[in-house]
Scaffold this motif. Structure first.
Motif, PDB file in Angstrom:
ATOM      1  N   SER A 151      -9.802   4.478   3.564  1.00  0.00           N
ATOM      2  CA  SER A 151      -8.716   4.948   4.516  1.00  0.00           C
ATOM      3  C   SER A 151      -7.706   3.768   4.891  1.00  0.00           C
ATOM      4  O   SER A 151      -8.063   2.660   4.633  1.00  0.00           O
ATOM      5  CB  SER A 151      -9.518   5.433   5.881  1.00  0.00           C
ATOM      6  OG  SER A 151      -9.934   4.296   6.557  1.00  0.00           O
ATOM      7  N   GLN A 152      -6.728   4.032   5.767  1.00  0.00           N
ATOM      8  CA  GLN A 152      -5.888   2.925   6.043  1.00  0.00           C
ATOM      9  C   GLN A 152      -6.583   2.220   7.101  1.00  0.00           C
ATOM     10  O   GLN A 152      -6.204   0.798   7.119  1.00  0.00           O
ATOM     11  CB  GLN A 152      -4.521   3.482   6.835  1.00  0.00           C
ATOM     12  CG  GLN A 152      -3.561   2.453   7.346  1.00  0.00           C
ATOM     13  CD  GLN A 152      -2.866   1.712   6.223  1.00  0.00           C
ATOM     14  OE1 GLN A 152      -2.452   2.419   4.980  1.00  0.00           O
ATOM     15  NE2 GLN A 152      -2.783   0.432   6.128  1.00  0.00           N
ATOM     16  N   GLN A 153      -7.464   2.764   7.884  1.00  0.00           N
ATOM     17  CA  GLN A 153      -8.202   1.827   8.866  1.00  0.00           C
ATOM     18  C   GLN A 153      -9.167   0.896   8.052  1.00  0.00           C
ATOM     19  O   GLN A 153      -9.320  -0.125   8.666  1.00  0.00           O
ATOM     20  CB  GLN A 153      -9.104   2.876   9.678  1.00  0.00           C
ATOM     21  CG  GLN A 153     -10.151   2.130  10.794  1.00  0.00           C
ATOM     22  CD  GLN A 153     -10.604   3.034  11.798  1.00  0.00           C
ATOM     23  OE1 GLN A 153     -10.765   4.269  11.288  1.00  0.00           O
ATOM     24  NE2 GLN A 153     -11.537   2.691  12.657  1.00  0.00           N
ATOM     25  N   LYS A 166      -7.432   9.130  -1.966  1.00  0.00           N
ATOM     26  CA  LYS A 166      -7.192   8.725  -0.555  1.00  0.00           C
ATOM     27  C   LYS A 166      -8.343   8.882   0.257  1.00  0.00           C
ATOM     28  O   LYS A 166      -8.476   8.037   1.279  1.00  0.00           O
ATOM     29  CB  LYS A 166      -6.145   9.653  -0.031  1.00  0.00           C
ATOM     30  CG  LYS A 166      -5.431   9.074   1.143  1.00  0.00           C
ATOM     31  CD  LYS A 166      -4.372  10.046   1.887  1.00  0.00           C
ATOM     32  CE  LYS A 166      -3.750   9.283   2.723  1.00  0.00           C
ATOM     33  NZ  LYS A 166      -2.182  10.290   3.370  1.00  0.00           N
ATOM     34  N   ILE A 183       0.889  -1.215  -0.085  1.00  0.00           N
ATOM     35  CA  ILE A 183       0.056  -0.265   0.112  1.00  0.00           C
ATOM     36  C   ILE A 183       0.979   1.182   0.017  1.00  0.00           C
ATOM     37  O   ILE A 183       1.810   1.406   0.879  1.00  0.00           O
ATOM     38  CB  ILE A 183      -0.912   0.088   1.087  1.00  0.00           C
ATOM     39  CG1 ILE A 183      -1.835  -1.495   1.282  1.00  0.00           C
ATOM     40  CG2 ILE A 183      -1.678   1.257   1.157  1.00  0.00           C
ATOM     41  CD1 ILE A 183      -2.650  -1.655   2.556  1.00  0.00           C
ATOM     42  N   ASN A 184       0.982   2.133  -0.987  1.00  0.00           N
ATOM     43  CA  ASN A 184       1.615   3.157  -1.246  1.00  0.00           C
ATOM     44  C   ASN A 184       0.805   4.319  -1.541  1.00  0.00           C
ATOM     45  O   ASN A 184      -0.340   4.422  -2.036  1.00  0.00           O
ATOM     46  CB  ASN A 184       2.602   3.033  -2.312  1.00  0.00           C
ATOM     47  CG  ASN A 184       3.612   1.779  -1.927  1.00  0.00           C
ATOM     48  OD1 ASN A 184       4.359   1.914  -1.147  1.00  0.00           O
ATOM     49  ND2 ASN A 184       3.533   0.900  -2.819  1.00  0.00           N
ATOM     50  N   GLU A 185       1.328   5.703  -0.982  1.00  0.00           N
ATOM     51  CA  GLU A 185       0.622   6.917  -1.165  1.00  0.00           C
ATOM     52  C   GLU A 185       1.384   7.422  -2.500  1.00  0.00           C
ATOM     53  O   GLU A 185       2.684   7.474  -2.767  1.00  0.00           O
ATOM     54  CB  GLU A 185       0.932   7.736  -0.094  1.00  0.00           C
ATOM     55  CG  GLU A 185      -0.053   7.293   1.017  1.00  0.00           C
ATOM     56  CD  GLU A 185      -0.260   8.343   2.229  1.00  0.00           C
ATOM     57  OE1 GLU A 185       0.500   9.308   2.230  1.00  0.00           O
ATOM     58  OE2 GLU A 185      -0.656   7.986   3.502  1.00  0.00           O
ATOM     59  N   VAL A 205      -4.104   6.599  -3.370  1.00  0.00           N
ATOM     60  CA  VAL A 205      -3.609   5.488  -2.464  1.00  0.00           C
ATOM     61  C   VAL A 205      -3.381   4.223  -3.416  1.00  0.00           C
ATOM     62  O   VAL A 205      -4.346   4.174  -4.528  1.00  0.00           O
ATOM     63  CB  VAL A 205      -4.176   5.110  -1.338  1.00  0.00           C
ATOM     64  CG1 VAL A 205      -5.630   4.670  -1.760  1.00  0.00           C
ATOM     65  CG2 VAL A 205      -3.725   3.868  -0.584  1.00  0.00           C
ATOM     66  N   ILE A 211      -2.832   0.376  -4.271  1.00  0.00           N
ATOM     67  CA  ILE A 211      -2.977  -1.123  -3.449  1.00  0.00           C
ATOM     68  C   ILE A 211      -2.488  -2.366  -4.323  1.00  0.00           C
ATOM     69  O   ILE A 211      -3.262  -2.382  -5.583  1.00  0.00           O
ATOM     70  CB  ILE A 211      -4.329  -1.305  -2.911  1.00  0.00           C
ATOM     71  CG1 ILE A 211      -4.752  -0.222  -1.908  1.00  0.00           C
ATOM     72  CG2 ILE A 211      -4.358  -2.486  -2.182  1.00  0.00           C
ATOM     73  CD1 ILE A 211      -6.157  -0.284  -1.808  1.00  0.00           C
ATOM     74  N   LEU A 245      -8.468  -0.615   5.288  1.00  0.00           N
ATOM     75  CA  LEU A 245      -7.659  -1.512   4.697  1.00  0.00           C
ATOM     76  C   LEU A 245      -7.150  -2.494   6.002  1.00  0.00           C
ATOM     77  O   LEU A 245      -6.952  -3.704   5.801  1.00  0.00           O
ATOM     78  CB  LEU A 245      -6.511  -0.908   3.977  1.00  0.00           C
ATOM     79  CG  LEU A 245      -6.853  -0.342   2.661  1.00  0.00           C
ATOM     80  CD1 LEU A 245      -5.743   0.319   2.260  1.00  0.00           C
ATOM     81  CD2 LEU A 245      -7.538  -1.448   1.608  1.00  0.00           C
ATOM     82  N   ASP A 246      -6.849  -1.768   7.002  1.00  0.00           N
ATOM     83  CA  ASP A 246      -6.630  -2.739   8.387  1.00  0.00           C
ATOM     84  C   ASP A 246      -7.470  -3.631   9.080  1.00  0.00           C
ATOM     85  O   ASP A 246      -7.040  -4.569   9.692  1.00  0.00           O
ATOM     86  CB  ASP A 246      -5.891  -1.686   9.341  1.00  0.00           C
ATOM     87  CG  ASP A 246      -4.664  -0.804   9.137  1.00  0.00           C
ATOM     88  OD1 ASP A 246      -3.876  -1.548   8.185  1.00  0.00           O
ATOM     89  OD2 ASP A 246      -4.521   0.153   9.620  1.00  0.00           O
TER      90      ASP A 246
END
Length: 245
Positions: free
Chosen positions: A155-157, A151, A107-109, A129, A131, A159-160
């Motif tokens: 969110s990162q959340q 983005k 995962i990269n910005e 973002v 993926i 994906l987590d």
């Protein structure tokens, strides 16, 4: 006088037939001889052997691992589906009783260049973002997937918590934004370095690429994706009605 039907018995066809016999008689996991030795055994040039091997690799019968060699694989199950309805690989696999797993998640910005600014209707320099991941079937790479989204869409959340490989399923379960349709271009492409490494194949090997824009109900593209499929693992079709004349 009765004429004898001509048969396709060119040197290349005979080579493919001989290779098919060797591969069919080999045990799953068996390593084929190194390319120079194999070419000498078969009495052909290395370039001719390499070209003949591509068709068996595309069928999922052998796999070439960079730095390791060429191996015979088990007869693989395939992802079989129509293209009229957009579904994730996980959904197709579950319906078909296939075991799949995700690997190589990155995962990269990044920032929009002119191309992605136009796709997402955003100013140049907006946050995105990326993926990327590999979908494995029976612990062997079958697909390399890359999604690029604004983005604020994921969110990162998000994906987590429970991301197993499908951005589509994650967006459907999230419910915001509501999804409308996907516009997809289908083409055959030669694998570049990133795809070759991810799928454990050689650069230049043929892949099936589905490049798609996912559109929200309120309009606007929210995901631009690249799905690289190993042809031997996929059987895709379209049901078409007969046109009225």
């Amino acid at each position: 006088m009765k004429k004898t039907a001509k048969t396709n018995d060119s040197p290349f066809y005979r080579l493919q037939r001989e290779l098919g016999k060797i591969i069919s008689e080999a045990a799953p996991g068996e390593q084929l001889p190194p390319e120079p030795e194999f070419a000498r055994q078969l009495g052909v040039a290395r370039s001719t052997l390499r070209e003949a091997m591509r068709s068996f690799e595309a069928q999922g019968l052998i796999i070439r691992r960079q730095g390791a060699g060429t191996f015979v694989v088990e007869k693989n199950d395939v992802f079989e589906t129509g293209l009229e309805i957009l579904e994730s690989l996980e959904t197709i696999a579950d319906r078909s009783g296939l075991f799949v797993s995700m690997g190589g998640l990155e995962i990269n910005e990044l920032r929009t260049d002119e191309k992605f600014a136009a796709i997402f209707n955003l100013p140049v320099g907006s946050e995105l973002v990326s993926i990327t991941r590999v979908i494995n079937a029976k612990n062997r790479p079958a697909a390399f997937l890359k999604d690029i989204l604004p983005k604020d869409v994921l969110s990162q959340q998000d994906l987590d918590h429970g991301f197993t490989g499908s951005v589509l399923d994650l967006l459907i379960n999230k419910g915001i934004p509501k999804l409308e349709q996907s516009r997809t271009e289908i083409k055959a492409v030669a694998a570049e370095s990133a795809e070759a490494r991810a799928l454990q194949i050689q650069r230049g090997d043929v892949l099936l690429l589905l490049e798609a824009d996912l559109v929200a109900q309120e309009g606007g593209i929210i995901d631009h994706s690249y799905s690289f499929f190993l042809p031997g693992y996929f059987r895709l079709y379209v049901n078409r009605k007969i046109g009225i004349i």
